[in-house]
Design a protein around this motif. Structure first.
Motif, PDB file in Angstrom:
ATOM      1  N   VAL A  19       0.822  -1.223   0.000  1.00 52.80           N
ATOM      2  CA  VAL A  19       0.000   0.000   0.000  1.00 52.80           C
ATOM      3  C   VAL A  19       0.853   1.269   0.000  1.00 52.80           C
ATOM      4  CG1 VAL A  19      -1.803   1.308   1.183  1.00 52.80           C
ATOM      5  CG2 VAL A  19      -1.917  -1.184   1.162  1.00 52.80           C
ATOM      6  N   LEU A  20       0.539   2.112  -0.958  1.00 52.89           N
ATOM      7  CA  LEU A  20       1.203   3.414  -1.074  1.00 52.89           C
ATOM      8  C   LEU A  20       0.195   4.497  -0.716  1.00 52.89           C
ATOM      9  CD1 LEU A  20       3.691   5.085  -2.211  1.00 52.89           C
ATOM     10  CD2 LEU A  20       2.352   5.206  -4.327  1.00 52.89           C
ATOM     11  N   LYS A  21       0.551   5.359   0.214  1.00 56.13           N
ATOM     12  CA  LYS A  21      -0.345   6.444   0.597  1.00 56.13           C
ATOM     13  C   LYS A  21       0.019   7.700  -0.192  1.00 56.13           C
ATOM     14  CE  LYS A  21      -2.159   8.736   4.701  1.00 56.13           C
ATOM     15  NZ  LYS A  21      -2.445   8.571   6.122  1.00 56.13           N
ATOM     16  N   VAL A  22      -0.963   8.259  -0.869  1.00 55.40           N
ATOM     17  CA  VAL A  22      -0.719   9.484  -1.641  1.00 55.40           C
ATOM     18  C   VAL A  22      -1.781  10.540  -1.326  1.00 55.40           C
ATOM     19  CG1 VAL A  22       0.690   8.518  -3.503  1.00 55.40           C
ATOM     20  CG2 VAL A  22      -1.786   8.379  -3.659  1.00 55.40           C
ATOM     21  N   ASN A  27      -5.404  11.410  -3.033  1.00 54.91           N
ATOM     22  CA  ASN A  27      -6.544  10.790  -2.361  1.00 54.91           C
ATOM     23  C   ASN A  27      -7.191  11.608  -1.237  1.00 54.91           C
ATOM     24  OD1 ASN A  27      -4.951   7.641  -2.808  1.00 54.91           O
ATOM     25  ND2 ASN A  27      -6.771   8.362  -3.888  1.00 54.91           N
ATOM     26  N   GLU A  58     -16.312   7.281  -8.431  1.00 57.85           N
ATOM     27  CA  GLU A  58     -16.114   8.181  -7.295  1.00 57.85           C
ATOM     28  C   GLU A  58     -15.293   7.482  -6.215  1.00 57.85           C
ATOM     29  OE1 GLU A  58     -19.778   9.208  -5.333  1.00 57.85           O
ATOM     30  OE2 GLU A  58     -20.452   7.159  -5.200  1.00 57.85           O
ATOM     31  N   LYS A  81     -21.022   4.564  -6.192  1.00 62.85           N
ATOM     32  CA  LYS A  81     -20.881   3.368  -5.354  1.00 62.85           C
ATOM     33  C   LYS A  81     -22.035   3.354  -4.375  1.00 62.85           C
ATOM     34  CE  LYS A  81     -15.886   3.716  -4.997  1.00 62.85           C
ATOM     35  NZ  LYS A  81     -14.850   4.286  -4.130  1.00 62.85           N
ATOM     36  N   SER A  98     -13.962  -5.742  -3.327  1.00 61.81           N
ATOM     37  CA  SER A  98     -12.713  -5.152  -2.872  1.00 61.81           C
ATOM     38  C   SER A  98     -11.981  -6.124  -1.954  1.00 61.81           C
ATOM     39  CB  SER A  98     -12.987  -3.841  -2.128  1.00 61.81           C
ATOM     40  OG  SER A  98     -11.797  -3.440  -1.477  1.00 61.81           O
ATOM     41  N   PHE A  99     -10.793  -6.541  -2.389  1.00 63.54           N
ATOM     42  CA  PHE A  99      -9.978  -7.434  -1.555  1.00 63.54           C
ATOM     43  C   PHE A  99      -9.511  -6.702  -0.316  1.00 63.54           C
ATOM     44  CE2 PHE A  99      -9.623  -9.370  -5.742  1.00 63.54           C
ATOM     45  CZ  PHE A  99      -9.813 -10.707  -5.448  1.00 63.54           C
ATOM     46  N   THR A 100      -9.225  -5.402  -0.497  1.00 63.80           N
ATOM     47  CA  THR A 100      -8.753  -4.583   0.612  1.00 63.80           C
ATOM     48  C   THR A 100      -9.794  -4.523   1.725  1.00 63.80           C
ATOM     49  OG1 THR A 100      -7.752  -3.260  -1.131  1.00 63.80           O
ATOM     50  CG2 THR A 100      -7.593  -2.396   1.102  1.00 63.80           C
ATOM     51  N   LYS A 101     -11.047  -4.273   1.317  1.00 66.28           N
ATOM     52  CA  LYS A 101     -12.102  -4.106   2.321  1.00 66.28           C
ATOM     53  C   LYS A 101     -12.899  -5.389   2.557  1.00 66.28           C
ATOM     54  CE  LYS A 101     -12.575   0.785   1.165  1.00 66.28           C
ATOM     55  NZ  LYS A 101     -13.322   1.752   0.365  1.00 66.28           N
ATOM     56  N   ASP A 125      -7.686   6.103 -10.342  1.00 61.47           N
ATOM     57  CA  ASP A 125      -6.466   6.547  -9.652  1.00 61.47           C
ATOM     58  C   ASP A 125      -5.473   5.404  -9.448  1.00 61.47           C
ATOM     59  OD1 ASP A 125      -8.238   5.415  -7.779  1.00 61.47           O
ATOM     60  OD2 ASP A 125      -7.575   6.691  -6.129  1.00 61.47           O
ATOM     61  N   LEU A 127      -4.585   1.080  -9.892  1.00 64.57           N
ATOM     62  CA  LEU A 127      -4.908  -0.252 -10.411  1.00 64.57           C
ATOM     63  C   LEU A 127      -4.213  -1.255  -9.503  1.00 64.57           C
ATOM     64  CD1 LEU A 127      -6.087  -2.216 -12.506  1.00 64.57           C
ATOM     65  CD2 LEU A 127      -4.032  -1.847 -13.898  1.00 64.57           C
ATOM     66  N   ALA A 128      -5.029  -2.044  -8.777  1.00 61.77           N
ATOM     67  CA  ALA A 128      -4.488  -3.060  -7.878  1.00 61.77           C
ATOM     68  C   ALA A 128      -4.874  -4.425  -8.437  1.00 61.77           C
ATOM     69  CB  ALA A 128      -5.012  -2.836  -6.467  1.00 61.77           C
ATOM     70  N   LYS A 156      -0.065  -0.711  -9.570  1.00 66.44           N
ATOM     71  CA  LYS A 156       0.766  -1.577  -8.745  1.00 66.44           C
ATOM     72  C   LYS A 156       0.978  -2.862  -9.542  1.00 66.44           C
ATOM     73  CE  LYS A 156      -1.868  -1.219  -5.045  1.00 66.44           C
ATOM     74  NZ  LYS A 156      -2.269  -1.435  -3.635  1.00 66.44           N
TER      75      LYS A 156
HETATM   76  P1  G4P Z   1      -8.970  -2.972  -7.410  1.00 62.79           P
HETATM   77  O1  G4P Z   1     -10.203  -2.209  -7.784  1.00 62.79           O
HETATM   78  O2  G4P Z   1      -7.826  -2.697  -8.371  1.00 62.79           O
HETATM   79  O3  G4P Z   1      -9.232  -4.453  -7.294  1.00 62.79           O
HETATM   80  O4  G4P Z   1      -8.480  -2.449  -6.018  1.00 62.79           O
HETATM   81  P2  G4P Z   1      -8.937  -2.642  -4.489  1.00 62.79           P
HETATM   82  O5  G4P Z   1     -10.299  -3.247  -4.419  1.00 62.79           O
HETATM   83  O6  G4P Z   1      -7.815  -3.289  -3.804  1.00 62.79           O
HETATM   84  O7  G4P Z   1      -9.034  -1.115  -4.059  1.00 62.79           O
HETATM   85  C1  G4P Z   1      -9.922  -0.614  -3.088  1.00 62.79           C
HETATM   86  C2  G4P Z   1      -9.674   0.868  -2.875  1.00 62.79           C
HETATM   87  O8  G4P Z   1      -8.311   1.078  -2.483  1.00 62.79           O
HETATM   88  C3  G4P Z   1      -9.866   1.749  -4.098  1.00 62.79           C
HETATM   89  O9  G4P Z   1     -10.261   3.023  -3.669  1.00 62.79           O
HETATM   90  C4  G4P Z   1      -8.440   1.837  -4.672  1.00 62.79           C
HETATM   91  O10 G4P Z   1      -8.257   2.970  -5.479  1.00 62.79           O
HETATM   92  C5  G4P Z   1      -7.624   1.916  -3.426  1.00 62.79           C
HETATM   93  N1  G4P Z   1      -6.249   1.419  -3.492  1.00 62.79           N
HETATM   94  C6  G4P Z   1      -5.789   0.217  -3.887  1.00 62.79           C
HETATM   95  N2  G4P Z   1      -4.466   0.126  -3.682  1.00 62.79           N
HETATM   96  C7  G4P Z   1      -4.083   1.314  -3.138  1.00 62.79           C
HETATM   97  C8  G4P Z   1      -2.822   1.828  -2.696  1.00 62.79           C
HETATM   98  O11 G4P Z   1      -1.748   1.189  -2.740  1.00 62.79           O
HETATM   99  N3  G4P Z   1      -2.842   3.093  -2.214  1.00 62.79           N
HETATM  100  C9  G4P Z   1      -3.979   3.845  -2.116  1.00 62.79           C
HETATM  101  N4  G4P Z   1      -3.860   5.082  -1.627  1.00 62.79           N
HETATM  102  N5  G4P Z   1      -5.175   3.388  -2.517  1.00 62.79           N
HETATM  103  C10 G4P Z   1      -5.208   2.134  -3.024  1.00 62.79           C
HETATM  104  P3  G4P Z   1     -11.744   3.283  -3.192  1.00 62.79           P
HETATM  105  O12 G4P Z   1     -12.038   2.580  -1.920  1.00 62.79           O
HETATM  106  O13 G4P Z   1     -12.630   2.934  -4.322  1.00 62.79           O
HETATM  107  O14 G4P Z   1     -11.834   4.763  -2.769  1.00 62.79           O
HETATM  108  P4  G4P Z   1     -11.789   6.206  -3.418  1.00 62.79           P
HETATM  109  O15 G4P Z   1     -10.487   6.749  -2.959  1.00 62.79           O
HETATM  110  O16 G4P Z   1     -11.853   6.150  -4.901  1.00 62.79           O
HETATM  111  O17 G4P Z   1     -12.952   6.901  -2.849  1.00 62.79           O
END
Ligand code: G4P
Ligand code: NA
Ligand code: NA
Length: 194
Positions: A19-22, A27, A58, A81, A98-101, A125, A127-128, A156
């Motif tokens: 994870v990179l914070k920007v 963001n 969004e 969303k 979302s794998f992250t969430k 913004d 691509l994961a 990424k």
């Molecule tokens: P994916 O769409 O490529 O599969 O990605 P994933 O589900 O992992 O991403 C969930 C949220 O996290 C997305 O934002 C995505 O832009 C953001 N994200 C993924 N990797 C990174 C990272 O390394 N750094 C940061 N800063 N963000 C990352 P979102 O929840 O949709 O939120 P929003 O900011 O667009 O409102």
């Protein structure tokens, strides 16, 4: 794109190996000058592709896509969303995991804004894993429109998204490609020494 890579290096923060914070320019706080350059770069790469609509999601996709749409003289549409949608009659809907969430969300666009014959540039913004990109592609294809390509601010490359989009035959233009974030260090794909 050099200005973007400089910003990532100087103002980004590596939170973990993936994870990179920007928040300083993309963001949370938005560097409008940098985002204008980013948008212009996307527009330059797609200027001969007959783009009729720019589609993002969004909220963080809106800033980098605004100037792209301006330069391409095309409307900018952002997918919304929402947890679960009930009244979907006039909506193009797809589900994004979302794998992250670790949760699924529906994303939607009104049928009024993308139609058959549209040639759509998708921008985001990050691509994961590519879930958001594939969700947006599904929306475009449901409308009977075509995807001209996908513009990404920060890719990424060590996650699945890029490979899956390539394998599916989509054109991907990423302005910065991260090879890895290991040991707190940012390494770009084009800076690897072999
Ligand atoms: P994916 O769409 O490529 O599969 O990605 P994933 O589900 O992992 O991403 C969930 C949220 O996290 C997305 O934002 C995505 O832009 C953001 N994200 C993924 N990797 C990174 C990272 O390394 N750094 C940061 N800063 N963000 C990352 P979102 O929840 O949709 O939120 P929003 O900011 O667009 O409102
Ligand atoms: Na995003
Ligand atoms: Na985000």
């Amino acid at each position: 794109m050099q200005e973007l890579k400089n910003a990532i290096r100087e103002r980004g923060k590596v939170l973990s190996n993936d994870v990179l914070k920007v928040d300083t320019f993309l963001n949370h706080q938005i560097d409008t000058e940098l985002m204008a350059l980013v948008g212009k770069e996307f527009a330059a790469r797609f200027k001969n592709d007959g783009i009729t609509k720019v589609l993002t999601i969004e909220s963080s996709g809106i800033a980098p896509s605004f100037m792209a749409a301006t330069e391409l003289q095309a409307p900018l549409i952002f997918a919304r969303k929402k947890k679960s949608l009930t009244l979907t009659d006039n909506l193009l809907v797809s589900t994004v995991y979302s794998f992250t969430k670790q949760e699924s969300n529906d994303i939607s666009v009104s049928k009024d804004f993308i139609q058959g014959g549209d040639r759509v540039l998708i921008i985001d913004d990050f691509l994961a894993n590519g879930q958001a990109a594939f969700g947006l592609i599904e929306i475009v294809e449901q409308a009977g429109a075509s995807v001209a390509g996908i513009g990404i601010v920060i890719e990424k490359s060590f996650q699945e998204g890029r490979k899956n989009l390539d394998d599916a035959g989509y054109r991907v233009e990423s302005l910065a490609r991260l090879h890895d974030l290991n040991e707190g260090k940012i390494t770009f794909v084009d800076e690897l020494v072999s």
